[in-house]
Scaffold this motif. Sequence first.
Motif, PDB file in Angstrom:
ATOM      1  N   THR A 122       0.834  -1.206   0.000  1.00 43.40           N
ATOM      2  CA  THR A 122       0.000   0.000   0.000  1.00 43.40           C
ATOM      3  C   THR A 122       0.864   1.250   0.000  1.00 43.40           C
ATOM      4  O   THR A 122       0.627   2.182  -0.773  1.00 43.40           O
ATOM      5  CB  THR A 122      -0.916  -0.003   1.242  1.00 43.40           C
ATOM      6  N   ILE A 129     -26.927   0.986  -0.927  1.00 44.96           N
ATOM      7  CA  ILE A 129     -26.316   1.333   0.355  1.00 44.96           C
ATOM      8  C   ILE A 129     -27.320   2.172   1.163  1.00 44.96           C
ATOM      9  O   ILE A 129     -27.934   3.091   0.637  1.00 44.96           O
ATOM     10  CB  ILE A 129     -25.029   2.168   0.133  1.00 44.96           C
ATOM     11  N   ALA A 142     -16.646  10.559   4.790  1.00 48.19           N
ATOM     12  CA  ALA A 142     -16.804   9.176   4.322  1.00 48.19           C
ATOM     13  C   ALA A 142     -18.261   8.924   3.936  1.00 48.19           C
ATOM     14  O   ALA A 142     -18.555   8.305   2.912  1.00 48.19           O
ATOM     15  CB  ALA A 142     -16.357   8.206   5.409  1.00 48.19           C
ATOM     16  N   THR A 196     -14.056  -1.775   2.785  1.00 49.44           N
ATOM     17  CA  THR A 196     -13.899  -0.371   2.407  1.00 49.44           C
ATOM     18  C   THR A 196     -12.552   0.144   2.899  1.00 49.44           C
ATOM     19  O   THR A 196     -12.233   0.050   4.073  1.00 49.44           O
ATOM     20  CB  THR A 196     -15.007   0.508   3.023  1.00 49.44           C
ATOM     21  N   PRO A 250      -3.424   4.765   5.085  1.00 46.96           N
ATOM     22  CA  PRO A 250      -4.470   3.864   4.612  1.00 46.96           C
ATOM     23  C   PRO A 250      -5.287   3.325   5.782  1.00 46.96           C
ATOM     24  O   PRO A 250      -4.720   2.879   6.769  1.00 46.96           O
ATOM     25  CB  PRO A 250      -3.686   2.744   3.921  1.00 46.96           C
ATOM     26  N   LEU A 279     -20.339   1.139   9.766  1.00 50.21           N
ATOM     27  CA  LEU A 279     -18.884   1.171   9.534  1.00 50.21           C
ATOM     28  C   LEU A 279     -18.147   1.842  10.687  1.00 50.21           C
ATOM     29  O   LEU A 279     -16.984   1.587  10.921  1.00 50.21           O
ATOM     30  CB  LEU A 279     -18.573   1.969   8.263  1.00 50.21           C
ATOM     31  N   PHE A 280     -18.846   2.735  11.361  1.00 48.19           N
ATOM     32  CA  PHE A 280     -18.175   3.547  12.378  1.00 48.19           C
ATOM     33  C   PHE A 280     -18.520   3.118  13.796  1.00 48.19           C
ATOM     34  O   PHE A 280     -18.301   3.849  14.734  1.00 48.19           O
ATOM     35  CB  PHE A 280     -18.537   5.023  12.187  1.00 48.19           C
ATOM     36  N   LEU A 287     -12.214   0.518   6.982  1.00 48.14           N
ATOM     37  CA  LEU A 287     -13.346   0.879   7.833  1.00 48.14           C
ATOM     38  C   LEU A 287     -14.320  -0.263   8.097  1.00 48.14           C
ATOM     39  O   LEU A 287     -15.280  -0.105   8.813  1.00 48.14           O
ATOM     40  CB  LEU A 287     -14.120   2.044   7.205  1.00 48.14           C
ATOM     41  N   GLY A 288     -14.118  -1.404   7.476  1.00 48.98           N
ATOM     42  CA  GLY A 288     -15.076  -2.492   7.652  1.00 48.98           C
ATOM     43  C   GLY A 288     -15.777  -2.778   6.343  1.00 48.98           C
ATOM     44  O   GLY A 288     -15.353  -2.302   5.297  1.00 48.98           O
ATOM     45  N   GLU A 289     -16.860  -3.564   6.423  1.00 52.82           N
ATOM     46  CA  GLU A 289     -17.501  -4.001   5.184  1.00 52.82           C
ATOM     47  C   GLU A 289     -18.802  -3.289   4.922  1.00 52.82           C
ATOM     48  O   GLU A 289     -19.541  -2.958   5.841  1.00 52.82           O
ATOM     49  CB  GLU A 289     -17.762  -5.503   5.243  1.00 52.82           C
ATOM     50  N   ILE A 290     -19.072  -3.053   3.664  1.00 47.32           N
ATOM     51  CA  ILE A 290     -20.355  -2.499   3.272  1.00 47.32           C
ATOM     52  C   ILE A 290     -20.847  -3.299   2.067  1.00 47.32           C
ATOM     53  O   ILE A 290     -20.116  -3.454   1.094  1.00 47.32           O
ATOM     54  CB  ILE A 290     -20.235  -0.978   2.998  1.00 47.32           C
ATOM     55  N   ASP A 315     -26.062   1.112   6.776  1.00 50.98           N
ATOM     56  CA  ASP A 315     -24.801   0.469   6.353  1.00 50.98           C
ATOM     57  C   ASP A 315     -23.626   1.382   6.680  1.00 50.98           C
ATOM     58  O   ASP A 315     -22.584   0.942   7.165  1.00 50.98           O
ATOM     59  CB  ASP A 315     -24.794   0.241   4.830  1.00 50.98           C
ATOM     60  N   ILE A 316     -23.805   2.666   6.384  1.00 50.21           N
ATOM     61  CA  ILE A 316     -22.707   3.617   6.582  1.00 50.21           C
ATOM     62  C   ILE A 316     -22.440   3.793   8.072  1.00 50.21           C
ATOM     63  O   ILE A 316     -21.293   3.775   8.510  1.00 50.21           O
ATOM     64  CB  ILE A 316     -23.036   4.970   5.899  1.00 50.21           C
TER      65      ILE A 316
END
Lengths: 160, 196
Positions: A54, A149, B184, B72, B61, A157-158, B64-67, A153-154
């Motif tokens: 990366t 989405i 995001a 992601t 980098p 993530l957090f 953030l996990g999966e969507i 879902d968003i």
Amino acid sequence: MVNPHTVMYEAELNRIQTSVSALVQAANAKCVFVVDKNGQFIASSGEVENMDATSLASLTAGNIAATGGMAKLLRENEFTTQFHEGKNAHIYIQLVGNRVILVVIFDAKSSLGLVRLRVRKTSDELVEIFEQMAKKSAEPGGGSAFAEITDEDIDNLFND
Amino acid sequence: MTFINLMAREINCKIVYYGPGLCGKTTNLQFIFDKTKPTSRGKMVSLATETDRTLFFDFLPLELGEIRGFKTRFHLYTVPGQVFYDASRKLILKGIDGAVFVADSQIARADANEESLDNLRVNLAEYGLALDKIPYVIQYNKRDLPSVMSVEELRASLNPDGVPEFEAVASDGTGVFETLKAVARLVFLELKKSGA
């Protein structure tokens, strides 16, 4: 108005993988990376276990971008090739089709001449593969998996 | 330019932190780096001068996990804030998916903020992009310092369009993750729109 997405498809990724694996063998290289001009890692082959792919991708793209900036100042289109010589490891960077970057890392088991020669063939193959992929990517439905989405879902993530 | 790998089922997005010199862009990334689990982030790369001023960019980098079954990945970049690094600043914007403008709340930096925001607009235009058309949030940083402008004043000069805005003290992390989360979210909404 954001840039269109780049979508990498399995068939083309497999072809890229075959192509870079062949380059590792043919050029007697330690490893080979393919990254896009925006710094995204695409594929690699060879001794890559201890490489931070990366970071390498991001720095290579930064390097190519800076060199491209210098080229513009000299009214050149691009400098398509770079070579950095180290004590034990050397790095050969080739801009392919003004779209992706081929990075070859090699040592004393190979030579600049051999790498340069073999990279030429791989570049031609990659140009063709990426042209095909760009066409496919431009077709509607490339990002359709994301049309559904939800806010939930968003938020998920957090959560942690 | 969101990068979608259908084989590895990954989405990669590029977020750029922009703003005047010493506004706290690198500090934002450093805090995110420090507070994120090592399994969810890569190395932070900083191309800086000997005096720790950003020379080319910082890069972090993040995963953030999966969507929707896709991993992601966010690639966070900062630009060098100092005015004379404009050539390199422009390069970092290539392939941008979302922008964070970090404003320095101090009264003395009012002009520097406006100049940097104008510069962002000009540099985006070179890629055919406009600030009001891309995912974009603004952060008013250094709220803990004594001689700062009010949020109303900052809003009037920097955020007439009313994009999501956040007060922050990046050095202690206040507002840092809120800002990241907001940009995001906008990037995903853009992805959703374009995938429809």
